[in-house]
Every structure is written in C-alpha cells, then in structure tokens.
Design a protein around this motif. Structure first.
Motif, mmCIF file in Angstrom:
data_model
loop_
_atom_site.group_PDB
_atom_site.id
_atom_site.type_symbol
_atom_site.label_atom_id
_atom_site.label_comp_id
_atom_site.label_asym_id
_atom_site.label_seq_id
_atom_site.Cartn_x
_atom_site.Cartn_y
_atom_site.Cartn_z
ATOM 1 N N UNK A 50 0.719 -1.300 -0.031
ATOM 2 C CA UNK A 50 0.162 0.377 -0.018
ATOM 3 C C UNK A 50 0.886 1.405 -0.170
ATOM 4 N N UNK A 51 2.092 1.011 -0.635
ATOM 5 C CA UNK A 51 2.932 2.124 -1.074
ATOM 6 C C UNK A 51 2.590 3.209 -2.146
ATOM 7 N N UNK A 52 2.612 3.886 -2.208
ATOM 8 C CA UNK A 52 3.083 5.313 -3.016
ATOM 9 C C UNK A 52 4.242 5.979 -2.759
ATOM 10 N N UNK A 53 4.482 6.949 -3.654
ATOM 11 C CA UNK A 53 5.635 7.559 -4.051
ATOM 12 C C UNK A 53 5.512 8.608 -3.293
ATOM 13 N N UNK A 60 6.037 11.438 0.149
ATOM 14 C CA UNK A 60 6.197 12.594 0.498
ATOM 15 C C UNK A 60 4.898 13.516 1.280
ATOM 16 N N UNK A 61 3.812 13.647 1.022
ATOM 17 C CA UNK A 61 3.055 13.918 1.335
ATOM 18 C C UNK A 61 3.647 13.620 2.965
ATOM 19 N N UNK A 63 11.839 12.170 7.344
ATOM 20 C CA UNK A 63 11.166 11.990 7.374
ATOM 21 C C UNK A 63 10.870 10.844 7.237
ATOM 22 N N UNK A 64 10.920 10.496 6.015
ATOM 23 C CA UNK A 64 10.819 10.217 4.417
ATOM 24 C C UNK A 64 10.580 9.048 4.898
ATOM 25 N N UNK A 65 9.422 7.430 4.232
ATOM 26 C CA UNK A 65 9.529 6.015 5.096
ATOM 27 C C UNK A 65 10.752 4.948 4.880
ATOM 28 N N UNK A 66 12.135 5.626 3.875
ATOM 29 C CA UNK A 66 13.575 5.020 4.018
ATOM 30 C C UNK A 66 14.096 5.305 4.608
ATOM 31 N N UNK A 67 14.467 6.293 5.193
ATOM 32 C CA UNK A 67 14.879 6.896 6.677
ATOM 33 C C UNK A 67 15.692 5.982 7.699
ATOM 34 N N UNK A 68 17.114 6.561 7.327
ATOM 35 C CA UNK A 68 17.948 5.556 7.837
ATOM 36 C C UNK A 68 18.788 5.009 6.765
ATOM 37 N N UNK A 109 6.240 3.869 -12.311
ATOM 38 C CA UNK A 109 4.750 3.923 -11.941
ATOM 39 C C UNK A 109 4.760 3.796 -9.493
ATOM 40 N N UNK A 110 4.850 5.388 -9.670
ATOM 41 C CA UNK A 110 4.513 5.801 -8.724
ATOM 42 C C UNK A 110 5.806 5.237 -7.087
ATOM 43 N N UNK A 111 6.129 4.585 -7.388
ATOM 44 C CA UNK A 111 7.430 3.841 -6.241
ATOM 45 C C UNK A 111 7.945 4.767 -5.769
ATOM 46 N N UNK A 112 9.689 5.220 -5.114
ATOM 47 C CA UNK A 112 10.287 5.822 -5.008
ATOM 48 C C UNK A 112 10.305 7.118 -5.549
ATOM 49 N N UNK A 113 9.588 7.540 -5.644
ATOM 50 C CA UNK A 113 9.542 9.319 -5.938
ATOM 51 C C UNK A 113 11.118 10.021 -5.953
#
Ligand code: IPE
Ligand code: IPE
Ligand code: MG
Length: 247
Positions: free
Chosen positions: A131-134, A138-139, A167-172, A189-193
């Motif tokens: 349920x991921x969208x780039x 960001x939002x 603050x992004x999902x891949x932080x660290x 396809x709206x992956x890791x923008x």
C-alpha cells in the motif's frame, strides 16, 4: 573492486502476464512470484547488499478486481507467516513501508510482530513496499514535518533535504543506488519518487516469476559498469577515488 549497490529496489512486475501466457488466472502468477522474491532476498543477503526494497502492492493496486486484491492480501499474510522465522535466522531485518492502516487489523498485527522480531538484525534490511505510493510517502513526510513545526519542535529554516530524508519511509537507509523493473515497462508507477533522484535504472523484459539470482547478478554487474556523475563531469569523476554524495 566491483561496485556493489548498497540499496536496491525492485518493481516486481509481470506476474499477471506470466500466468496468462500459461492460460492460467493472474493470481497463479502472483503465487509463482514468491519464489523470485525468495531468490532475490537470498541473492541480496549473499552479495552484501545493505537494503533491498521490494514493491509488492501499490496504493493504486486497490483498483484491481476484488478477487485479485483479496488473493494478494492472503498471499502476503501467508508468506509473512511462513518466511519470518527464516528471515530472522538469516539476520535479516524486515520492514513494511507504506500506509499499513489500509490493511485489516490481523495483518497489521502480523506486520508489527515480524518487524519487532527482526528489529535488531543487521545483515540485510528487507523493506516490503505495501500500500505504498511515492506521492503518499512525500505527503506523509511533509505532514509529520508540519506537525513538528506547529508544535514548535522544528523551525522552518531547518527544513532541508537532510531533514526531509529523516521523515521519509526509507529514513536511515542508504541512498537508493539501483532500481530494477521487470516485466518490460519503462516507468516508475509511483514507486520511490523522492528516493529515485540519483538512482540508476535497470529494465528487463523478464517477467517477475522468471527473475532469479543470475538475472539479479546481471543487473548488479550492469550497475558496476556505470559512471555516476551526480551533476559533475566525467573527467571530474575519473580523478576522484570516491564518488561524491548526492547531498
Ligand atoms: C506485479 O505484477 C504484481 C503486482 C502489481 C501486485 P502484475 O500483476 O502487475 O502483472 P502484469 O503487469 O499484469 O503482468
Ligand atoms: C507496479 O506495477 C506495482 C507493483 C509492482 C507492486 P503495476 O503493474 O501496478 O504498474 P502499472 O499499473 O503497470 O503502472
Ligand atoms: Mg503490472
């Protein structure tokens, strides 16, 4: 020495077509794709890749027929159950990135348990984007930052790329080095923008269930041949021992 990407992401595409080529239902392809996931995780672990991020279900995939969505959810749940112990034994840290509040409570609990069990593992970080969208990512980061500003925990002039990264999902995790897409399409396809900014892209016609360790090795070898310039000239890069960081 061969350059090994520290962070690889994969858009695992082509399951439906793989099944259709065999006159089977699309979900047959999703089930077959699990073996390619196992092979990719094993390859990343053996090769010394630091982080592997796999796109399993996009925020747009809810638009698919209901029965396909429910089979995908079931499969996610089953694989989680059958693989987590093995991941833990292999010192792999498991994490889900994406809006997990969209999943049913049981699945959310399973995810939390798997993350807790493997939290201290260090040999590989396996991120499953579900349920991921780039754009969501960001939002979501912007919202967290804004709430900190509103609570006077952060001042606006401290908001920069580094702050956003935190603050992004891949932080660290290390910067995304290599993005692989199977299935022959050339899109994100709206992956890791945010994370794609300086990633190298590798596209292959191979449909996901046919992807294996040898093909992953080919992508890594291809990556090792590329000159990453990060805005500089080729000549500048040639005279440097170490590539510059992006920011
Ligand atoms: C990728 O394969 C898996 C998911 C999106 C869950 P697809 O199901 O998109 O396969 P194709 O692209 O239709 O062949
Ligand atoms: C991207 O594949 C999502 C995943 C692999 C999970 P899609 O098949 O959903 O992408 P589009 O719709 O072809 O862009
Ligand atoms: Mg597809």
């Amino acid at each position: 020495m061969l350059k090994i990407p520290r962070h690889v992401a994969i858009i695992m595409d082509g399951n439906g077509r793989w099944a259709q080529q065999r006159k089977k239902h699309r979900t047959f392809g999703h089930k077959a794709g699990v073996e390619a996931v196992r092979a990719s995780v094993a390859f990343a672990r053996e090769t010394g890749i630091d982080s592997l991020t796999l796109f399993a279900f996009s925020s747009e995939n809810w638009k698919r027929p209901k029965d396909e969505v429910s089979i995908l959810m079931e499969l996610f749940s089953l694989v989680l159950k059958s693989e987590v112990k093995k991941l833990n034994k292999n010192d792999i840290k498991f994490k889900v990135i994406g809006d997990i509040t969209g999943f049913d409570k049981k699945l959310q609990t399973k995810i939390a348990e798997a993350e807790a069990l493997t939290a201290n593992n260090q040999s590989l970080t396996l991120n499953i984007a579900a349920n991921y969208g780039g754009r969501w990512d960001i939002i979501n980061a912007a919202k967290t930052i804004m709430s900190k500003v509103a609570a006077s925990e952060l001042s606006i002039d401290k908001i920069d790329e580094e702050c956003f990264e935190q603050h992004i999902s891949t932080q660290g995790l290390p910067e995304l080095d290599l993005l692989i897409r199977t299935g022959g399409d050339h899109r994100v396809s709206n992956f890791l923008l945010w994370q794609c900014a300086y990633a190298e892209f590798y596209f292959t016609e191979t449909l996901w269930p046919d992807f294996n360790k040898e093909m992953f090795q080919q992508a890594v070898d291809d990556f090792a041949q590329r000159q990453r310039r990060f805005g500089q000239t080729g000549e500048q890069i040639m005279t440097q021992d170490i590539e510059p960081k992006v920011c």
